[in-house]
Structure formats: C-alpha cells, structure tokens
Scaffold this motif. Structure first.
Motif, short mmCIF file in Angstrom:
data_model
loop_
_atom_site.label_atom_id
_atom_site.label_comp_id
_atom_site.label_asym_id
_atom_site.label_seq_id
_atom_site.Cartn_x
_atom_site.Cartn_y
_atom_site.Cartn_z
N ASP A 86 -0.12 15.32 -9.70
CA ASP A 86 -0.71 16.59 -10.13
C ASP A 86 -2.10 16.41 -10.69
O ASP A 86 -2.89 17.39 -10.77
CB ASP A 86 0.18 17.26 -11.16
CG ASP A 86 1.54 17.64 -10.58
OD1 ASP A 86 1.61 17.79 -9.34
OD2 ASP A 86 2.52 17.75 -11.36
N GLU A 87 -2.44 15.22 -11.14
CA GLU A 87 -3.74 14.98 -11.74
C GLU A 87 -4.83 14.72 -10.71
O GLU A 87 -6.01 14.73 -11.04
CB GLU A 87 -3.66 13.79 -12.71
CG GLU A 87 -2.65 13.99 -13.83
CD GLU A 87 -2.51 12.76 -14.69
OE1 GLU A 87 -3.30 11.80 -14.45
OE2 GLU A 87 -1.64 12.74 -15.59
N PHE A 88 -4.42 14.38 -9.43
CA PHE A 88 -5.40 14.11 -8.38
C PHE A 88 -5.86 15.41 -7.75
O PHE A 88 -5.07 16.37 -7.62
CB PHE A 88 -4.80 13.20 -7.31
CG PHE A 88 -4.38 11.86 -7.83
CD1 PHE A 88 -5.12 11.20 -8.80
CD2 PHE A 88 -3.23 11.24 -7.35
CE1 PHE A 88 -4.73 9.97 -9.28
CE2 PHE A 88 -2.84 10.02 -7.81
CZ PHE A 88 -3.58 9.37 -8.79
N SER A 91 0.83 -1.21 0.00
CA SER A 91 0.00 0.00 0.00
C SER A 91 0.87 1.26 0.00
O SER A 91 0.59 2.21 -0.75
CB SER A 91 -0.91 -0.01 1.23
OG SER A 91 -1.64 1.20 1.31
N ILE A 92 1.92 1.26 0.84
CA ILE A 92 2.79 2.44 0.89
C ILE A 92 3.48 2.67 -0.46
O ILE A 92 3.49 3.79 -1.00
CB ILE A 92 3.84 2.26 2.01
CG1 ILE A 92 3.16 2.32 3.38
CG2 ILE A 92 4.92 3.34 1.90
CD1 ILE A 92 4.10 2.01 4.54
N SER A 93 4.07 1.61 -1.00
CA SER A 93 4.78 1.77 -2.28
C SER A 93 3.81 2.14 -3.41
O SER A 93 4.13 2.97 -4.28
CB SER A 93 5.53 0.49 -2.62
OG SER A 93 4.63 -0.61 -2.77
N GLY A 94 2.60 1.55 -3.42
CA GLY A 94 1.62 1.87 -4.47
C GLY A 94 1.13 3.29 -4.40
O GLY A 94 1.06 4.00 -5.43
N ASN A 95 0.80 3.75 -3.19
CA ASN A 95 0.32 5.12 -3.04
C ASN A 95 1.43 6.12 -3.35
O ASN A 95 1.19 7.17 -3.98
CB ASN A 95 -0.18 5.35 -1.62
CG ASN A 95 -1.47 4.59 -1.34
OD1 ASN A 95 -2.24 4.31 -2.28
ND2 ASN A 95 -1.73 4.27 -0.08
N ASN A 153 1.82 6.31 -7.08
CA ASN A 153 0.75 7.09 -7.70
C ASN A 153 0.97 8.58 -7.52
O ASN A 153 0.74 9.38 -8.44
CB ASN A 153 -0.60 6.69 -7.10
CG ASN A 153 -1.01 5.28 -7.52
OD1 ASN A 153 -0.60 4.80 -8.59
ND2 ASN A 153 -1.82 4.63 -6.70
N LEU A 154 1.44 8.96 -6.32
CA LEU A 154 1.67 10.38 -6.08
C LEU A 154 2.82 10.90 -6.93
O LEU A 154 2.80 12.04 -7.41
CB LEU A 154 1.97 10.61 -4.60
CG LEU A 154 0.77 10.46 -3.66
CD1 LEU A 154 1.22 10.50 -2.20
CD2 LEU A 154 -0.25 11.57 -3.91
N LEU A 155 3.85 10.05 -7.10
CA LEU A 155 4.99 10.49 -7.91
C LEU A 155 4.64 10.59 -9.39
O LEU A 155 5.07 11.52 -10.09
CB LEU A 155 6.17 9.52 -7.72
CG LEU A 155 6.89 9.58 -6.37
CD1 LEU A 155 7.91 8.45 -6.26
CD2 LEU A 155 7.57 10.93 -6.19
#
Length: 531
Positions: free
Chosen positions: A333-335, A320-324, A327-329
C-alpha cells in the motif's frame, strides 16, 4: 610337424576320405585300376622281351606298376594284393615254362621273393607317403579353418554374431550339426548349426541334454559321451569359457563312428575354435561394459550439471520472486502505482523464465529418451514464423526484429508446435545475449527439397572456441545474458534434438560483419493443386 604312427595315419586318411566322399574308392574300382596297371606292365614287358631286354628290366617295370597302383588305389590291403599279383603275372608271362606258374630255373624262386619284398616295401612306402600327404592336406585345411575363424571373430561384434560365426565354422569342420546353448538366454533353448545352412535353427533343449548342459555351465568342464559325467548321452558337451566365466555350451553329436573316434588333432582344433570364441565373447563383454560405464558416467555428469545449474541459476529468479512478493505483501500500500506495476512485471518475467526452463528441460528429456512422438502435418513456414513471434520474450520491443520471407510458398512436413518452440528459443537466445537495440532477422528460403530458416543477429557473436559446444546440454558459454540471469544451456540443446528428430540439422555460423547465424532445414512437401 604333426607326428603320427602308421595306424593313426591310416585312420586319419580313412576319416578324411570319408568326409571328402569324392575321393573315396570302392573295391571294384581298385580292382579295375590295378588290373589295368598290370595289363599295361605286361604289354610293356612283352615289348621289352621282344626287343631283347633282360628280365631285370621287366621286373623294374612291374615294380613301377606296383608304385603306380599304390598311388591310385585307396585300400591298404589292395596295395599288398597288387604286390603278389605283380609277382604272379611276371611268373606267368616271362618265366620258363611260359604261361604257367612253374619255373625251371633255380634262381627264379629267389628272384620272386626279392621281387615280392621290393614290391611290398615300395607299396608300403607309397601308401605311407600318400597317407602323410592326405594328413598334411587335412592339417592345412583345418589350420586354415582355425585362422579364418579367428579372423572372422576378430571382425565380429555382438554376442549372437560371435556364436553364429563359431557354430558355422564348427559345422563346416565336422560336417555334422553343432548345438550351441546360449546361457545368457537360458539353457532351455539351443541353436543348431547345420552344414550348408546359412542361418541356425532355434530348438528346445531335450530333457536328456538339459542336465548335462546345466552341469557344464556350473562346473566349467566337459560332459557327455566319452567323459565321466553323463557318459550315456550320445553328445559331447564342451564349455565356451574364459577365466571361469562360462558364456555358452557347445554340443557335438558323437553318434557317428567317425566322430566318436575323432583324432586328437580334431579335438584340439575344436577346443581351439571354442577358445577363440570365448576370447571374442570376453572382448565383446568388456567393450560393452566400457560403453555402459561411459554412458553411466555421462548420465551422472548430466545429473550433476543439472543439480549444479539449478542450485546456482534458479536462485536469482526465485529470490527475486519471493523478495518482490514479500515487499508487496508487507508494504504494497505504500508503493505508488508505477512501483507496484514494476514489481508485478518482475515477478511475471521471472515466473515465465522458470516456466520456459521447465518446459525445455522436459522436452529435451522426452526427445532424448525417445518418448516424444512427432505429430507431423503440412505447415506453412510463414505461419510458423508468425506464431513464434507471438510468444517471444516481451523484451523484444527493445529490439529490431525483421522477417525476410521467401518469395515462394514454403510448405513443410513437420510438427508445427515443436518448430515454433525452436524459433522461440533461437529468437529469445538472441535477445538474451545481445544488447537492446540490436537487429534480429528471421529469413526463410528454399534449398532444393528443403526449406531453410535462419535467425541472425548483429550482436557480439560467439567465439570460435565455444562454437563446438553451443548445442551441448547445460552449456551456457562464458558470456552473461543481458538481464543478469544465467542460462541453463537447454534451449539450443532442445533445438538440435527437435531438428534431428525431423531428420535435419541445425548449424551455427558467423554473421558478417558481426553477430551469429543459427540456421536449420526442414523437409518440404509438394502439394498438387487440382483446378
């Protein structure tokens, strides 16, 4: 039955009477005894002569006196001498002419010879029976000693206690110091067991005995006095061994003549006692190895459980940590702001969970191996509860958490930091295993000289079949936690270790009508208030 010839019986009797000095008689005492017996026989004989009894009756009285003397005196030569004295006294007082050593009647020489032979045979039989009786008593005493030794060794555990029991019994048997060379501690030191002393003395092994002790330990055979190896040494060294494994070496001093010429039965008894000692040491070694094997398997199981739990249960938060973070990296900017905050929050929650896991694991290991030191000081129970509530899972906002403090001030002598950790674990445990909206109550009350703190919830509870295992390390039960993560089962194990380190216990019970209660006590301390 113990068979002995006359010589060995006499030697055994002399040795037994030497060991038991209260039963020994010197020559002067023997002389006084048979003089008194002969005087008594003479008085009885004169009385019988006055009453008209025949000489045959009087001779019987003297033979009886010989038997009595043989029972009372200790010297075999004295017993022979009393037979001649009986004949001479009878001749002096009861044959014509009286009060001389002459005899007019031609039958008297034959009577004297017969009387001497009968007296000598009776005396010899009495002496032999006496020696046999003494030997039987000695045999019984030594057999009882062997039985007592076996019984004591059967009830004794521990290498040092077994050697102490054996050394004390051998010293009692021989009435001489016994030396034990404990090979587990090296042959350079020995334990000396002295009769009458409850504890052995630890002494350095002298240079004359050390080579013999090393030879016995390596060859599993006797050495020293009376053997082919080191015969000049005044001691006899015997191995304490079984199945070619030598545990210790026993040293017996043979400088005393009575021990140097010890009876074979004594030697067999010494060997038997050392054999009992060897079997007790072998049994203790096997038991110790079994316990070490159980501990080794338990540690291996704990390591295996830890690796298995880490490999399965840490994968979810790490993924979960690596996936989130990925996604943030890649698309941060799209979220929109709410999605980013949710991702940040998930990363934070997972990292806090991992940090708590590591801290619990390290704390459990330090307490279990004794490396964690308690820093006790006086703490208010209400302050401990308040501090714990500041650090519980942030999902506690979804639950109803109630505190029921005691009406009186509770002052406990504890390591406050660790007790706060206990409460955090118990409250977080209730949050993880109960649905959102459940009520969690923290209650404190006085119970004699202890303060009792209870954390209860109204969730689904814990089945009776799982209650005996909830405090075991790595046990997480059959229920899943509410946030889909599995627990490594360290929190409650840590709680129990901390509470036990304070000399108290933590228990689990059902909460009526639903849920469960975790309750533990803490030692209270009164403080005098000076006005």
């Amino acid at each position: 039955m113990l068979s002995m010839n006359t010589d060995s019986l006499r030697r055994f009797a002399r040795k037994y009477m030497t060991i038991n000095a209260g039963k020994s008689r010197n020559v002067i005492r023997d002389f006084g005894i048979y003089s008194a017996v002969m005087a008594g026989c003479t008085l009885v004989g004169l009385l019988f002569r006055k009453q008209g009894f025949s000489d045959a009756t009087i001779i019987t009285v003297y033979i009886l006196g010989v038997l009595i003397s043989a029972v009372l005196v200790s010297s075999y030569i004295s017993n022979i001498f009393v037979s001649f004295m009986a004949m001479i006294v009878f001749n002096f007082f009861f044959t014509e002419p009286l009060f001389t050593l002459h005899a007019y009647d031609a039958e008297y020489p034959v009577t004297f010879v017969v009387m001497l032979i009968v007296s000598f045979i009776s005396c010899s039989i009495a002496a032999r029976l006496k020696a046999i009786a003494i030997a039987s008593d000695a045999t019984y005493a030594r057999t009882k000693l062997l039985f007592d030794t076996a019984s004591q060794l059967h009830q004794t555990s521990g290498y040092d206690e077994i050697l102490s029991t054996t050394g004390g019994q051998l010293a009692k048997l021989l009435n001489e110091p016994i030396y034990f060379y404990d090979l587990s501690k090296g042959p350079e030191t020995c334990l000396r067991f002295t009769p009458g002393r409850p504890l052995p003395e630890q002494l350095p092994t002298d240079d004359n005995s050390l080579p013999a002790v090393k030879w016995v330990s390596s060859h599993n055979a006797q050495a020293g006095s009376g053997t082919e190896m080191f015969p000049a040494n005044p001691m006899r060294f015997l191995p304490v061994s079984i199945h070619d494994r030598v545990y210790a070496v026993a040293g017996v001093s043979l400088e005393d003549d009575s021990l140097a010429q010890e009876d074979p039965f004594d030697r067999e008894l010494i060997v038997s006692i050392l054999g009992e000692c060897s079997m007790a040491l072998e049994k203790d070694r096997i038991q110790r190895e079994k316990e070490e094997e159980v501990l080794r398997r338990r540690n291996e199981k704990l390591r295996a459980d830890l690796l298995r739990s880490i490999s399965h249960d840490l994968r979810t938060p790490l993924t979960s940590i690596s996936g989130n973070a990925s996604n943030l990296l890649s698309s941060g900017d799209e979220f929109d702001e709410s999605v980013r905050r949710q991702l940040y929050s998930d990363i934070y929650d997972d990292s806090v969970w991992l940090t708590s896991l590591v801290e619990n694991l390290l704390a459990v290991s330090r307490i279990e191996d004794g490396s964690m030191q308690l820093h006790r000081k006086l703490e208010l129970v209400d302050d401990i509860v308040s501090e714990a509530l500041l650090h519980i899972d942030r999902r506690s906002a979804e639950y109803v958490i109630l505190t029921e403090p005691s009406p009186e001030t509770l002052l406990v002598d504890v390591d406050g930091r660790l007790i706060v950790q206990v409460l955090i674990n118990l409250i977080n445990n209730a949050i993880q295993y109960t649905p959102a909206g459940s009520a969690i109550t923290i209650r404190s009350e006085r119970e004699e000289d202890h303060a009792r703190i209870t954390v209860s919830d109204n969730g689904p509870g814990i089945p009776d079949t799982e209650k005996p295992y909830v405090f075991a390390m790595f046990y997480s039960g059959s229920k899943k936690v509410t946030d889909s993560k599995r627990s490594l089962g360290l929190g409650l194990a840590l709680c129990r270790s901390i509470i036990r380190a304070h000399g108290c216990e933590i228990t689990l019970s059902d909460n009526v009508p639903a849920g469960c209660c975790f309750s533990f006590t803490l030692p209270m301390k009164e403080v005098a208030v000076h006005e």
